[in-house]
Design a protein around this motif. Structure first.
Motif, PDB file in Angstrom:
ATOM      1  N   ARG A  92       0.835  -1.207   0.000  1.00 16.88           N
ATOM      2  CA  ARG A  92       0.000   0.000   0.000  1.00 16.88           C
ATOM      3  C   ARG A  92       0.868   1.254   0.000  1.00 16.88           C
ATOM      4  O   ARG A  92       1.972   1.272   0.529  1.00 16.88           O
ATOM      5  CB  ARG A  92      -0.937   0.035   1.208  1.00 16.88           C
ATOM      6  CG  ARG A  92      -1.853  -1.163   1.298  1.00 16.88           C
ATOM      7  CD  ARG A  92      -2.770  -1.287   0.092  1.00 16.88           C
ATOM      8  NE  ARG A  92      -3.436  -2.561   0.099  1.00 16.88           N
ATOM      9  CZ  ARG A  92      -4.726  -2.738   0.006  1.00 16.88           C
ATOM     10  NH1 ARG A  92      -5.523  -1.719  -0.130  1.00 16.88           N
ATOM     11  NH2 ARG A  92      -5.232  -3.947   0.016  1.00 16.88           N
ATOM     12  N   LYS A  93       0.337   2.331  -0.574  1.00 14.39           N
ATOM     13  CA  LYS A  93       1.045   3.611  -0.660  1.00 14.39           C
ATOM     14  C   LYS A  93       0.739   4.520   0.522  1.00 14.39           C
ATOM     15  O   LYS A  93       1.208   5.643   0.585  1.00 14.39           O
ATOM     16  CB  LYS A  93       0.683   4.327  -1.963  1.00 14.39           C
ATOM     17  CG  LYS A  93       1.129   3.583  -3.194  1.00 14.39           C
ATOM     18  CD  LYS A  93       0.715   4.327  -4.440  1.00 14.39           C
ATOM     19  CE  LYS A  93       1.100   3.542  -5.675  1.00 14.39           C
ATOM     20  NZ  LYS A  93       0.642   4.205  -6.896  1.00 14.39           N
ATOM     21  N   PHE A 108      -1.542   8.398   6.381  1.00 17.32           N
ATOM     22  CA  PHE A 108      -0.259   9.014   6.063  1.00 17.32           C
ATOM     23  C   PHE A 108       0.228   8.556   4.700  1.00 17.32           C
ATOM     24  O   PHE A 108       0.296   7.351   4.444  1.00 17.32           O
ATOM     25  CB  PHE A 108       0.810   8.610   7.086  1.00 17.32           C
ATOM     26  CG  PHE A 108       0.433   8.885   8.504  1.00 17.32           C
ATOM     27  CD1 PHE A 108       0.363  10.178   8.973  1.00 17.32           C
ATOM     28  CD2 PHE A 108       0.139   7.846   9.368  1.00 17.32           C
ATOM     29  CE1 PHE A 108       0.019  10.438  10.292  1.00 17.32           C
ATOM     30  CE2 PHE A 108      -0.206   8.093  10.689  1.00 17.32           C
ATOM     31  CZ  PHE A 108      -0.266   9.396  11.150  1.00 17.32           C
ATOM     32  N   PRO A 109       0.615   9.490   3.820  1.00 16.15           N
ATOM     33  CA  PRO A 109       1.250   9.088   2.570  1.00 16.15           C
ATOM     34  C   PRO A 109       2.686   8.649   2.856  1.00 16.15           C
ATOM     35  O   PRO A 109       3.233   8.943   3.925  1.00 16.15           O
ATOM     36  CB  PRO A 109       1.236  10.378   1.739  1.00 16.15           C
ATOM     37  CG  PRO A 109       1.247  11.465   2.759  1.00 16.15           C
ATOM     38  CD  PRO A 109       0.491  10.941   3.939  1.00 16.15           C
ATOM     39  N   ALA A 116       4.640   9.724   6.405  1.00 20.95           N
ATOM     40  CA  ALA A 116       4.948  11.092   6.828  1.00 20.95           C
ATOM     41  C   ALA A 116       3.650  11.865   7.050  1.00 20.95           C
ATOM     42  O   ALA A 116       2.600  11.515   6.516  1.00 20.95           O
ATOM     43  CB  ALA A 116       5.801  11.776   5.777  1.00 20.95           C
ATOM     44  N   TYR A 117       3.771  12.932   7.848  1.00 21.45           N
ATOM     45  CA  TYR A 117       2.627  13.793   8.133  1.00 21.45           C
ATOM     46  C   TYR A 117       3.059  15.253   8.062  1.00 21.45           C
ATOM     47  O   TYR A 117       4.141  15.614   8.511  1.00 21.45           O
ATOM     48  CB  TYR A 117       2.042  13.519   9.526  1.00 21.45           C
ATOM     49  CG  TYR A 117       0.950  14.492   9.879  1.00 21.45           C
ATOM     50  CD1 TYR A 117      -0.329  14.346   9.357  1.00 21.45           C
ATOM     51  CD2 TYR A 117       1.205  15.595  10.681  1.00 21.45           C
ATOM     52  CE1 TYR A 117      -1.323  15.253   9.648  1.00 21.45           C
ATOM     53  CE2 TYR A 117       0.214  16.512  10.984  1.00 21.45           C
ATOM     54  CZ  TYR A 117      -1.053  16.342  10.460  1.00 21.45           C
ATOM     55  OH  TYR A 117      -2.027  17.244  10.734  1.00 21.45           O
ATOM     56  N   PRO A 130      -4.835  11.816   0.362  1.00 24.91           N
ATOM     57  CA  PRO A 130      -5.754  11.873   1.503  1.00 24.91           C
ATOM     58  C   PRO A 130      -5.114  11.945   2.896  1.00 24.91           C
ATOM     59  O   PRO A 130      -5.568  11.288   3.806  1.00 24.91           O
ATOM     60  CB  PRO A 130      -6.526  10.567   1.347  1.00 24.91           C
ATOM     61  CG  PRO A 130      -5.511   9.636   0.794  1.00 24.91           C
ATOM     62  CD  PRO A 130      -4.644  10.466  -0.112  1.00 24.91           C
ATOM     63  N   CYS A 131      -4.074  12.707   3.088  1.00 26.48           N
ATOM     64  CA  CYS A 131      -3.404  12.797   4.385  1.00 26.48           C
ATOM     65  C   CYS A 131      -4.342  13.367   5.449  1.00 26.48           C
ATOM     66  O   CYS A 131      -5.038  14.347   5.214  1.00 26.48           O
ATOM     67  CB  CYS A 131      -2.166  13.678   4.269  1.00 26.48           C
ATOM     68  SG  CYS A 131      -1.241  13.825   5.808  1.00 26.48           S
ATOM     69  N   GLY A 132      -4.350  12.733   6.631  1.00 26.40           N
ATOM     70  CA  GLY A 132      -5.078  13.305   7.747  1.00 26.40           C
ATOM     71  C   GLY A 132      -6.068  12.377   8.407  1.00 26.40           C
ATOM     72  O   GLY A 132      -6.113  11.182   8.138  1.00 26.40           O
TER      73      GLY A 132
END
Length: 182
Positions: A92-93, A108-109, A116-117, A130-132
């Motif tokens: 998964r990415k 987190f991507p 990372a965030y 879709p970070c968050g």
């Protein structure tokens, strides 16, 4: 904005000294005594830090400032001392923290191979980035991060086919085994 690497090997949360002094200088405090730490670059002595909460979803932590370090969030600290479980499914990415108490999933991507965030990424998120934090009850994360909640209310991790070997221990609350016994 500061990019934090979600680090499974870090015992401490770390903020790059230069970035920390630029963004949080009024809150930086000298430590009563230096704290020794082992880093990828060798042994260092930590002299200052802040108490901070990186995001609304995060826990309050002591964050130490280091001169030649990326900014790091310790996944171990958040899982062991906080309210999160960490999941990164093969292939998964995106990786995630799961907070089952508050029904949250934090996506987190990956930067390279490291989750990372960044607060800016969360503010500017899109369907393809879709970070968050999201409501876990929407149960709409299976394709993205490889986790979902089944009808028994259990978190399921995709991609793991363990049907080829016999289990040495059964658990009485396993809904699959319970259904088979009926």
């Amino acid at each position: 904005d500061i990019v934090y690497l979600i680090d499974s090997g870090a015992d401490l949360d770390v903020l790059n000294l230069r970035k920390g002094m630029r963004s949080a200088k009024p809150f930086v405090r000298s430590l009563k005594k230096d704290v020794p730490a082992n880093t990828g670059g060798g042994k260092v002595s930590i002299k200052s830090g802040i108490r901070a909460q990186v995001a609304e979803w995060d826990i309050v932590s002591d964050v130490f400032l280091l001169k030649d370090s990326p900014s790091l969030l310790s996944s171990g600290h958040r899982c062991r001392n906080g309210k999160f479980s960490y999941v990164h499914v093969e292939g998964r990415k995106f990786a995630c923290f799961i907070n089952s108490v508050e029904n949250l999933i934090v996506v987190f991507p990956l930067v390279g191979n490291v989750p990372a965030y960044c607060r800016r990424w969360e503010k500017e998120r899109t369907q393809s980035s879709p970070c968050g934090v999201y409501d876990l009850r929407s149960n709409d994360f299976r394709e993205l991060v490889g986790v979902w909640v089944n009808g028994a209310g259990q978190l399921v991790i995709d991609g793991l086919d363990l049907s080829g070997f016999a289990l040495e221990r059964d658990y009485p609350d396993d809904p699959v085994l319970a259904a088979a016994r009926v």
